[in-house]
Design a protein around this motif. Structure first.
Motif, short mmCIF file in Angstrom:
data_model
loop_
_atom_site.label_atom_id
_atom_site.label_comp_id
_atom_site.label_asym_id
_atom_site.label_seq_id
_atom_site.Cartn_x
_atom_site.Cartn_y
_atom_site.Cartn_z
N ILE A 31 2.19 -39.96 32.86
CA ILE A 31 2.01 -38.57 32.46
C ILE A 31 0.73 -38.10 33.13
N ASP A 50 7.32 -44.52 37.38
CA ASP A 50 7.97 -43.99 36.19
C ASP A 50 7.05 -44.13 34.98
N PRO A 81 11.12 -41.05 33.44
CA PRO A 81 10.54 -40.58 34.70
C PRO A 81 9.12 -40.06 34.50
N ALA A 82 8.37 -39.95 35.60
CA ALA A 82 7.00 -39.46 35.51
C ALA A 82 6.99 -37.98 35.18
N LYS A 83 6.00 -37.58 34.40
CA LYS A 83 5.91 -36.19 33.96
C LYS A 83 4.64 -35.56 34.52
N TYR A 84 4.80 -34.43 35.19
CA TYR A 84 3.65 -33.69 35.71
C TYR A 84 3.44 -32.46 34.84
N ALA A 85 2.23 -32.31 34.32
CA ALA A 85 1.91 -31.12 33.53
C ALA A 85 1.62 -29.97 34.48
N TYR A 95 10.03 -38.30 25.86
CA TYR A 95 8.63 -38.70 25.74
C TYR A 95 8.15 -38.79 24.29
N VAL A 121 9.64 -36.33 37.65
CA VAL A 121 10.01 -36.88 38.95
C VAL A 121 10.30 -38.36 38.76
N CYS A 143 6.86 -30.73 36.07
CA CYS A 143 8.11 -31.31 36.55
C CYS A 143 8.25 -32.71 35.97
#
Lengths: 371, 399
Positions: free
Chosen positions: A299, A296, A280-284, B267, B297, B295
């Motif tokens: 980062i 997906d 899944p996409a990761k938000y810092a 990751y 998502v 997060c």
């Protein structure tokens, strides 16, 4: 439910008008909307309409298309009976690659003849829509037409070039065809989606080859309007034809509208594509994202606004991406500024790079470049 | 055809410590990490370790799990020879045998295992989050000429009494096994991953005329008996991320580990992919009113609110003027306008009414995980009978 038709998709139209972006791939394999390829729309529509036999005609640079389609499993077209057929280029008439749709269809005549279905559905892969073919097919049958063409009403507003424009009589038949028109006012635009009975198509191809005709629309539909009964069926949902890089850019940005996404992805049936099994996409905690589609595997450490990020894109700290389309596995370093940029796959922006295009001319950056 | 090694995955646990989350699904089918289920980890580890035959032993609430595994295609386990097989308990002519324990479950499936006539048998459990190359453990087992090899991980001494503790000599040979000892002598905890030399295991499963009722569990019966008979058992130490997600607290903690890039197994080491049955959804959309920080998502979400330190699964809708922190939203959940959610797990396809307040952000003196609130589909059903508005659930007082 299966329907009584087989499908043919041309994967290679309009390559010339957008050669930068299609240099390394055929039009059908053009990435679109964060995780799709253009061919996904035509193929998913046919699969969702109940077709079990679909042929894809490839022309040149089709390696990425083959890689994408595989056995057709994702579209549920990996079958014992029928399924997905991919036709690499060959010509029985002249040496070298076929020149036009007539030659291409002549080349796959045995596929058409062998088909156990009575009707053939033909489409290009540069039309983005969510179409249930059952409706135009039953229209075609009820009209007892030789050919049914699918068109949409052009609304005033954004200008398009080289479209096929129909004049449609009151009883729903095409009475005039204008080819390669620049359109400004509301009019009826052809989608290059056609429905024909199998035998009509076979006769038409044989006849066209015998008469050395080159273009289905110009030499058959247009010149033989008197002999052919061409019915016209209107597609009323969201539709976008991609003829140029600007069209491509606009069609992507269109997806930021919830209404368009609803029509395209959630209305009739899902659009299938190759599964890549990315995380899944990761938000810092430094991420600021607004009005954007994020896939997906992304980062995000910087700022993203009015943009579309494909799978596996990395936006570094302090970077600001606006009005841009960033394709798969591209990466930006820190403090990069991009505005109206289309970055192809695997592009690397080093720290502090700044690129600014404008809404009528987004900057295109080739696959694998390092800037 | 003979296979060198096949895997048996114990996925039948009741998962009672996960409360309502496992009311309708087996523990391995519990969602994890934005797009996965717990069972994706051992299954993907098998495929990545080139083990192409996996028996999945199911028992409690297997429907969702069976449906999820299907023909095994997402894990590349739809094979002509081998692949994934679901193995539930079944009625026999004289008896019907519910699996009585881990070893008993294996014993009941000996006919399945014999089809492949493996030299080695890998036993896995379906409730751990980790990336591990089983082929290295098998190599170790062969090199040591062991009868059994148990994977161990070093745990903090304070937690050691929660695990089965293996005491080894310098070479790694196990001389003592203690199940949840009061005073642990070492910190080598069993990960519940075993490699057996199959022939040897057969004699201890009580297949050959021994007392059949007493050999039901690997940890309680088989391993101690093998040790007492002087069989060669080695410990294979594993380094890396490993988490037992058997409780709501550990499930939440393990999900939260994902939002910090350095402790995130998804990751790091991305060549070791975790496969999952993917939904067919477009990329997720972040609206101009949204704020998303720290997060993860997944696909198909529609986010208009503020998210901090959350794990958001696919197909989640978060409406405007919402604040969600330290929470996990399972697939398809829908948070309506004006809601505030802290330290919560929201189950699949659960809608939270407008202006609801869930969870507690106030008490920072206790471990946050002790304040967790789980909203399952049942909670919602009960509440919706009365009112859709002001659906308030506060965390129970920390114990």
């Amino acid at each position: 439910m299966d329907i009584n038709a087989a499908g043919i998709i041309f994967s290679n139209m309009h390559d010339e008008e957008m050669h930068e972006i299609t240099n390394c791939r055929t039009m059908g394999a053009l990435p679109f909307g964060g995780r799709y390829r253009l061919v996904d729309f035509a193929l998913s529509n046919m699969r969702n309409s109940g077709l079990t036999s679909v042929g894809i005609v490839a022309k040149s640079n089709y390696q990425s298309l083959l890689e994408h389609l595989g056995s057709g499993k994702e579209w549920d077209l990996s079958r014992k009976r029928d399924g997905l057929f991919i036709f690499p280029p060959f010509s029985r008439l002249a040496s070298g690659i076929y020149k036009n749709k007539i030659e291409a269809l002549h080349g796959i005549l045995s596929y058409i003849k062998k088909s156990k279905y009575d009707y053939i559905l033909i489409t290009d892969c540069d039309v983005i829509c969510n179409l249930d073919w059952k409706a135009p097919l039953s229209y075609h049958i009820s009209k007892k037409a030789d050919v049914t063409v699918i068109y949409f009403k052009k609304q005033p507003g954004n200008e398009k070039r080289s479209e096929t424009v129909y004049t449609i009589s009151k009883d729903g038949f095409v009475s005039d065809i204008l080819i390669k028109q620049k359109v400004e006012e509301p009019c009826f635009i052809g989608t290059n989606m056609w429905i024909m009975e199998k035998n009509t198509l076979i006769n038409m191809i044989n006849d066209a080859v015998a008469h050395n005709l080159e273009d289905i629309e110009r030499d058959i539909f247009q010149k033989r309007l008197n002999q052919f009964k061409i019915a016209a069926w209107e597609y009323k949902g969201y539709i976008n034809k991609i003829n140029s890089i600007l069209d491509y850019y606009q069609a992507n940005i269109d997806l930021l509208s919830p209404k368009v996404r609803k029509e395209l992805f959630y209305k009739n049936a899902p659009i299938y594509t190759k599964v890549l099994d990315v995380v899944p996409a990761k938000y810092a905690d430094t991420a600021t994202v607004s009005n954007s589609l994020i896939s997906d595997g992304c980062i995000i450490e910087g700022q993203v606004e009015n943009s579309i990020l494909f799978r596996g894109v990395h936006i570094g700290k302090g970077s600001a991406i606006k009005n841009s389309i960033i394709m798969k596995d591209s990466k930006t370093g820190n403090n990069v500024k991009l505005d109206y940029v289309i970055a192809d796959k695997e592009v690397i922006f080093r720290d502090e790079r700044i690129m600014v295009g404008c809404d009528t001319r987004p900057i295109y950056i080739g696959k694998g470049s390092t800037l | 055809m003979q296979k060198e090694c096949i895997a048996m995955l114990l996925a039948g646990g009741e998962g009672s410590r996960l409360g309502n989350l496992t009311k309708d699904r087996a523990k391995p089918a519990v969602p994890f990490g934005g797009k996965y289920r717990i069972i994706d980890f051992p299954l993907s580890n098998c495929v990545n370790s080139r083990i192409d035959t996996v028996g999945v032993l199911t028992q409690y609430q297997p429907l969702e799990l069976n449906d999820y595994i299907g023909n095994g295609q997402p894990w590349d386990l739809d094979r002509n020879d081998g692949g994934v097989h679901i193995l539930p308990p079944y009625q026999k002519r004289e008896t019907s045998d519910w699996y009585k324990g881990t070893a008993n479950a294996i014993k009941q499936n000996i006919p399945f295992i014999r089809q492949y006539n493996p030299t080695y048998l890998l036993i896995l459990s379906g409730d751990h989050i980790y990336k591990m190359d089983y082929s290295k453990m098998l190599e170790y087992h062969k090199k040591k000429k062991a009868d059994c090899t148990i994977a161990v991980i070093n745990v903090p001494l304070s937690e050691a009494s929660r695990f089965g503790i293996l005491n080894t000599d310098e070479d790694g040979k196990i001389y003592e096994f203690e199940e949840k000892p009061q005073k642990p002598k070492s910190t080598n905890a069993s990960m519940g991953i075993y490699v057996f030399t199959f022939d040897k295991l057969l004699t201890y499963l009580g297949c050959e005329g021994e007392d059949t009722n007493s050999a039901n569990d690997f940890g309680k019966h088989i391993i101690p008996r093998m040790l007492s008979k002087g069989e060669t058992i080695y410990a294979y130490s594993f380094e890396g991320y490993w988490k037992d997600v058997g409780t709501i607290e550990s499930l939440w903690e393990s999900n939260m580990d994902l939002i910090h890039l350095d402790s995130n197994i998804l990751y790091t080491n991305t060549d070791w992919k975790i496969y999952a049955r993917s939904p067919i959804l477009p990329p997720h959309y972040i609206s101009p009113t949204a704020s998303v920080k720290n997060c993860i998502v997944s696909e198909g979400c529609y986010i208009e609110g503020t998210l901090e330190d959350c794990v958001i699964f696919h197909g989640v809708t978060v409406e405007e003027n919402t604040l969600i922190t330290n929470s996990i939203l399972f697939p398809g959940s829908h948070i309506k306008k004006g809601s505030c959610i802290h330290y919560a797990v929201i189950d699949e396809n659960t809608a939270i009414a407008e202006n609801s307040f869930i969870g507690s952000s106030a008490n920072k003196t206790v471990l946050p995980s002790k304040n967790l609130v789980v909203i399952s589909k049942d909670n919602y059903m009960e509440q919706s009978k009365y009112s859709m508005e002001n659906f308030i659930i506060e965390a129970a007082e920390a114990k």
